[in-house]
Design an enzyme around this catalytic site. Structure first.
Site, short mmCIF file in Angstrom:
data_model
loop_
_atom_site.label_atom_id
_atom_site.label_comp_id
_atom_site.label_asym_id
_atom_site.label_seq_id
_atom_site.Cartn_x
_atom_site.Cartn_y
_atom_site.Cartn_z
CE1 TYR A 35 45.59 44.55 30.86
CE2 TYR A 35 43.84 43.25 29.88
CZ TYR A 35 44.26 44.22 30.78
OH TYR A 35 43.35 44.85 31.57
CD GLN A 64 39.92 38.15 31.61
OE1 GLN A 64 40.25 38.89 32.51
NE2 GLN A 64 39.08 38.53 30.66
CB ALA A 85 30.44 43.35 32.03
NE ARG A 86 29.38 48.75 30.40
CZ ARG A 86 29.46 49.55 29.33
NH1 ARG A 86 29.65 50.84 29.50
NH2 ARG A 86 29.35 49.05 28.12
#
Length: 408
Positions: free
Chosen positions: A173, A103, A348-349
């Protein structure tokens, strides 16, 4: 007309030029395991665990395209010194049969100015309360420099053996902050209209696409909704996704939500672990988190596939392969994503709790995820990202939080 069969999420699939052994991607979660911007054995082991656990591809999170773009002082950026360790990491993941993505992005107003020794950059010079400081307006020269830095990151990702780059266009971002009408108050060619606010993101994607040269896959991770009043929202995300498709610069889209600058919990849903966040912060930030943190770290109800409602509207507007992120916990929701026309799912989690979940789903499709969406994993990215419910009472925090030596 013959109906298209629903893909098997655990069968092989192509992502651009890359063959994946299945359609499950370990989503980027900042690991907190690099040290002085170098790969450590802990970081390699972190990703090998997901590769060994069955994912088609794992994603190394937040490899900054410039030093001043880092959001953490130990975060990897694409230096000569980092390259040998990155090659060790990609080789180790490949040895387990999985692909690996990097990433890439620039933190912009979310970057760590003190650690980077440089002011944070934003579309417009302004005070950002969450970072307790002023952001400097990105100049035209900054925009050109950072665009080229994304291209160089893609070239280096190829050199390091990555199979894909995921370009971060979300979470406010730098590229995402340009998209946001709330943050971007420019009046030049990079501000005002949606076409102007999207110009920087599109230039980044063109540069990355050209640098990748078809050798690795290119993914764009883009917000559908900043989760703040006056921010970027779905009505603008749809045309931006269509422009990226028309530009021919991406192999897949991964839609996300929320603002690391203004509303970080909007992406995650579930509990907001205020006490745990406060515990890792120095004073006076710790006191601030305890007293007013609820206004910044808000609770949002959790449900499986919680980004699907918005993502299916992007899905209907483009033909590009899409990755469904958000609340992917088991085989039923994976199969739902396939029926809805998504080509891949990103977890993810659930994988933080159970790195081998994909293998166990292959053996038994009824296997439930043990993740309870408490989000107490989130504060651990300062000491080594992990599920705090695994091996309670052990020294895993110390083991993962102190890099066990550089590699490469």
């Amino acid at each position: 007309m013959t109906a298209t069969a629903t893909p098997d999420v655990l069968a092989p699939a192509r992502l651009g030029p890359v063959e994946l052994r299945n359609r499950v991607i370990k989503a980027a979660t900042y690991e907190g395991l690099s040290h002085r911007s170098l790969v450590t054995k802990d970081l390699v082991d972190f990703h090998v665990a997901y590769a060994r656990g069955g994912v088609g591809m794992t994603t190394v999170a937040y490899c900054a395209v410039t030093k001043e773009g880092r959001t953490d002082r130990h975060q990897i950026h694409w230096t000569d010194d980092a390259m040998p360790g990155l090659r060790v990491l990609t080789d180790a993941v490949h040895a387990e049969g999985a692909a690996v993505a990097a990433q890439i992005g620039h933190g912009g107003p979310v970057a760590d100015a003190r650690a980077n020794g440089a002011p944070v950059l934003s579309p417009s010079g302004r005070f950002h309360a969450p970072i307790l400081g002023w952001a400097r307006r990105a100049s035209a020269a900054d925009i050109r420099r950072i665009t080229e830095a994304h291209a160089e990151a893609a070239r280096r990702a190829v050199e390091a053996g990555f199979d894909a780059v995921e370009v971060h266009l979300g979470h406010n971002y730098l590229a995402s902050s340009f998209l946001s009408p709330r943050i971007n108050r420019r009046t030049d060619a990079y501000g005002g209209s949606l076409a102007n606010r999207a110009r920087f993101a599109r230039e980044i994607m063109r540069a990355v696409h050209d640098a990748a040269g078809g050798r690795i896959a290119v993914i764009a991770k883009m917000n559908m909704d900043d989760g703040v009043p006056g921010g970027f929202w779905l009505d603008e995300a749809i045309p931006v996704a269509q422009w990226l498709e028309q530009d021919g610069t991406v192999d897949a889209l991964e839609m996300t939500a929320g603002s690391s600058l203004l509303n970080p919990m909007y992406l995650f849903k579930g509990d907001a672990p205020l006490r745990e966040f406060a515990a890792i912060m120095p004073q006076p930030i710790r006191l601030g988190v305890k007293t007013v943190g609820r206004h910044f770290l808000r609770d949002y109800p959790y449900r499986d596939a919680y980004l699907l409602e918005h993502a299916r509207q992007i899905r209907a507007a483009v033909r590009l392969p899409m990755i469904l992120l958000g609340g992917i916990t088991g085989r039923p929701v994976m199969d739902l994503a396939m029926r809805e026309g998504f080509a891949y799912v990103a977890m993810a989690r659930a994988l933080l709790r159970e790195p081998d979940l994909v293998n166990r789903l292959r053996d038994d499709a009824t296997t439930p995820s043990l993740c309870i969406h408490c989000n107490k994993c989130m504060p651990t990215n300062f000491t080594g990202t992990r599920c705090v419910l695994v091996d309670p009472g052990t020294t895993r925090r110390d083991t993962w939080g102190k890099p066990a030596g550089y590699v490469g």
